[in-house]
Design an enzyme around this catalytic site. Structure first.
Site, PDB file in Angstrom:
ATOM      1  N   GLU A 187       9.129  -8.608  -4.254  1.00 47.54           N
ATOM      2  CA  GLU A 187       8.088  -8.076  -5.141  1.00 47.54           C
ATOM      3  C   GLU A 187       8.758  -7.410  -6.330  1.00 47.54           C
ATOM      4  OE1 GLU A 187       6.074  -5.256  -2.625  1.00 47.54           O
ATOM      5  OE2 GLU A 187       7.915  -4.187  -2.191  1.00 47.54           O
ATOM      6  N   LYS A 246       2.274   1.658   0.630  1.00 52.16           N
ATOM      7  CA  LYS A 246       2.365   2.060  -0.769  1.00 52.16           C
ATOM      8  C   LYS A 246       2.910   3.479  -0.832  1.00 52.16           C
ATOM      9  CE  LYS A 246      -0.071   1.893  -5.099  1.00 52.16           C
ATOM     10  NZ  LYS A 246      -1.234   1.346  -5.764  1.00 52.16           N
TER      11      LYS A 246
END
Length: 161
Positions: free
Chosen positions: A55, A23
């Site tokens: 994603e 992340k």
């Protein structure tokens, strides 16, 4: 609340994050695409490699196939915490396939939704010009929205006890 009730639209865009399994705070591509998203009435871009879907800018994607199997990409994504919880909940009622998902499979989906900390289980009703299902959140998505909300409430009750 409108998005949770009515669903959202996505647009596809060829892009892969530099380190997808970590992340990061690099949202430059998502910011760069804001005018295109606004013009399309879309909330987020759906990234792909040219062949496989990965994603969105800040969310994981799930697809409900015609046989009600739920498919979610396996590679090139952040293995999100919400994604993990939704997979566990979904497996109680549905078959779940964690696999590469081809861009050309979009025409075969019945439902779609994205997951994330602030998105929970958010229905997707369109991708590009493709209307998903009947253009409204489908029954599998609604079941998982309710199950995830129950999961959150159970966790809160447990923590408060």
């Amino acid at each position: 609340e409108t998005y949770f009730h009515n669903g959202i639209k996505l647009i596809t865009h060829p892009y892969s994050r530099d380190i997808p399994h970590i992340k990061t705070l690099n949202y430059l591509m998502g910011i760069h695409l804001l005018p295109k998203l606004e013009a399309a009435g879309a909330l987020e871009p759906l990234y792909h490699s040219g062949e496989f879907i990965t994603e969105t800018t800040r969310s994981n994607i799930f697809f409900v196939m015609q046989d009600q199997t739920i498919a979610t990409p396996a590679e090139g994504i952040l293995q999100g915490i919400t994604r993990k919880q939704v997979i566990q909940l979904a497996r109680k009622k549905f078959d779940v396939a964690i696999r590469d998902f081809r861009l050309d499979e979009l025409c075969h989906i019945q439902e779609a939704f994205i997951t994330g900390t602030n998105k929970k289980v958010m229905p997707v009703i369109g991708i590009n010009k493709l209307m998903i299902g009947e253009g409204r959140p489908g029954p599998v998505t609604r079941i998982l929205q309710a199950d995830f909300e129950d999961h959150i409430q159970q966790y809160i009750t447990q923590v408060q006890a």
